[in-house]
Structures are given as structure tokens and as C-alpha cells.
Design a protein around this motif. Structure first.
Motif, PDB file in Angstrom:
ATOM      1  N   GLU A  74      34.117  41.063  49.085  1.00  0.00           N
ATOM      2  CA  GLU A  74      35.477  41.002  48.060  1.00  0.00           C
ATOM      3  C   GLU A  74      35.922  39.663  47.752  1.00  0.00           C
ATOM      4  N   HIS A  93      44.455  40.641  49.859  1.00  0.00           N
ATOM      5  CA  HIS A  93      43.855  41.928  49.284  1.00  0.00           C
ATOM      6  C   HIS A  93      44.211  43.004  50.560  1.00  0.00           C
ATOM      7  N   HIS A  95      44.584  47.409  51.519  1.00  0.00           N
ATOM      8  CA  HIS A  95      44.550  48.751  51.197  1.00  0.00           C
ATOM      9  C   HIS A  95      45.752  49.259  51.925  1.00  0.00           C
ATOM     10  N   HIS A 162      42.053  52.241  45.164  1.00  0.00           N
ATOM     11  CA  HIS A 162      41.555  51.053  46.174  1.00  0.00           C
ATOM     12  C   HIS A 162      42.494  50.306  46.675  1.00  0.00           C
TER      13      HIS A 162
HETATM   14 ZN   LIG Z   1      39.237  46.433  49.224  1.00  0.00          ZN
END
Ligand SMILES: [Zn+2]
Length: 211
Positions: A74, A93, A95, A162
Motif C-alpha cells: 500500500e 493508514h 483499518h 477499507h
Molecule cells: Zn489498507
């Protein structure tokens, strides 16, 4: 701050995020800019709670990975954001539970996923554009993030179904922004069904928000 110190700080804050449940298993990835160009990135498949400063991925100033662990897949979308937002020194980033729950709702406003009801959201994040769903690793995520971030003051972007991508001046700032944002999403779910006082346009402008 030297690159070694940045890597140590990154490991410490990633573990703190993991220990407090902002990330589970191998989810999430983090990167920071290096002093002389390039980036330090969490390795592919790594767990944010079990990193070590000497085993992070390093991208050189020329954009090529240095020998060592491969960066998170990513990282492609981190890179796209750094290219259009030169002031960003770090990207987180996650989740995380409430932001990911929010990202799964149908019909979110594309320009700002959370209508401001606290000043801290406005001051830290500004607004949060929504990027449509694409399969994990799809190049469209990087493309759409770059398009949304270019010329924007937004410090966060919600990836539909996501998670979230958060920017900051440095790793401490990016982590603080991510924590504030997760808290705001949590409050929004806690207050579901209640009559919320939203900040007015004038109150948002007074905080330097708006877009
Ligand atoms: Zn992700």
C-alpha cells in the motif's frame, strides 16, 4: 531529527497504536520522509505492534527500494500523496474500527465524510474526502487519492469499505491526527439517533476550516 531517530519514533508510535487497538494483525501501514529524500516504510506483511527500527523498509531518494525488507504494497498510495503534498512528512493508514465502520456506509458525502460537530476535527483534519471502493492494491486508489489531495488542505481521506489515510507534518502529528479522527468517528456512532449540534459555516471558518 536523524533517520535513525525517525525510525525509532515510528516503531514506538506504531506499537502504541497497535497496543490501543487502532490496528490489528497485519492491517495498516505507516511511512515517513527521510532527511535526504526517500522514505522509511513499514514492511509488507508486518504488524504495527512488532516492528523494529533496524528492520523497516527504506526507499532511496531516487524512489528505488534499498536492500532489506520490501515495503508495504500500500506504499504506492502513500507515495502518490507525498508527490502532491510536499508539506506532508508522515502518513498513517489504518483499518481502525470506527473509521472503517464509517467507510462502509452507503451514500457518504464525497467531499467530506464527517460533518463537523467538534472544533478538533476542523482544526486537525479540515475535511475528509471519500475515495470510492477499489480492490486492495488497485492502482486507482493512488490515482484517486492524488486527485483528491492535490491543492486540498484535507489531512485525511476515507477509503470506502477499507479504512483511512491520514497525513501529518511528522509522525507525531500524523498519529495525533489519526487518533483525533478515530475518536470523532466513534462519537458520531455514539450519537447516532441524537439531535446533533453541527458547527455553523461561521464557526468552521473561525477555526480556519472550510475548503
Ligand atoms: Zn489498507
Amino acid at each position: 531529527m536523524t533517520d535513525e531517530a525517525r525510525a525509532e519514533r515510528m516503531v514506538l508510535l506504531c506499537k502504541s497504536l497497535f497496543d490501543r487497538g487502532y490496528s490489528v494483525g497485519g492491517a495498516g501501514n505507516v511511512s515517513v520522509r527521510r532527511e535526504a529524500g526517500g522514505f522509511i516504510v513499514t514492511p509488507t506483511g508486518s504488524c504495527l505492534g512488532r516492528l523494529s527500527a533496524g528492520a523497516l523498509s527504506v526507499i532511496g531518494a531516487d524512489g528505488a527500494p534499498l536492500p532489506g525488507p520490501k515495503p508495504s504494497k500500500e506504499f504506492a498510495f502513500h507515495r502518490a500523496l507525498y508527490d502532491v503534498r510536499p508539506e506532508a512528512g508522515a502518513i498513517v493508514h489504518l483499518h481502525s474500527t470506527y473509521l472503517t465502520a464509517l467507510s462502509c456506509l452507503e451514500g457518504l458525502p464525497r467531499d467530506n465524510a464527517i460533518r463537523p460537530f467538534t472544533p478538533y476535527y476542523v482544526m486537525r483534519i479540515g475535511h475528509m474526502p471519500v475515495i470510492p471502493y477499489y480492490r486492495p492494491g488497485a492502482p486507482e486508489i493512488a490515482r484517486d487519492l492524488a486527485a483528491a489531495a492535490q491543492g486540498s488542505k484535507a489531512q485525511a481521506f476515507l477509503l470506502a469499505s477499507h479504512g483511512v489515510v491520514v497525513l501529518g507534518r511528522d509522525i507525531d502529528d500524523a498519529v495525533n491526527n489519526a487518533e483525533e479522527l478515530e475518536e470523532t468517528a466513534k462519537l458520531q456512532f455514539l450519537l447516532r439517533g441524537e439531535t446533533l449540534h453541527y458547527l455553523t459555516e461561521a464557526e468552521i471558518a473561525e477555526l480556519g476550516g472550510g475548503y
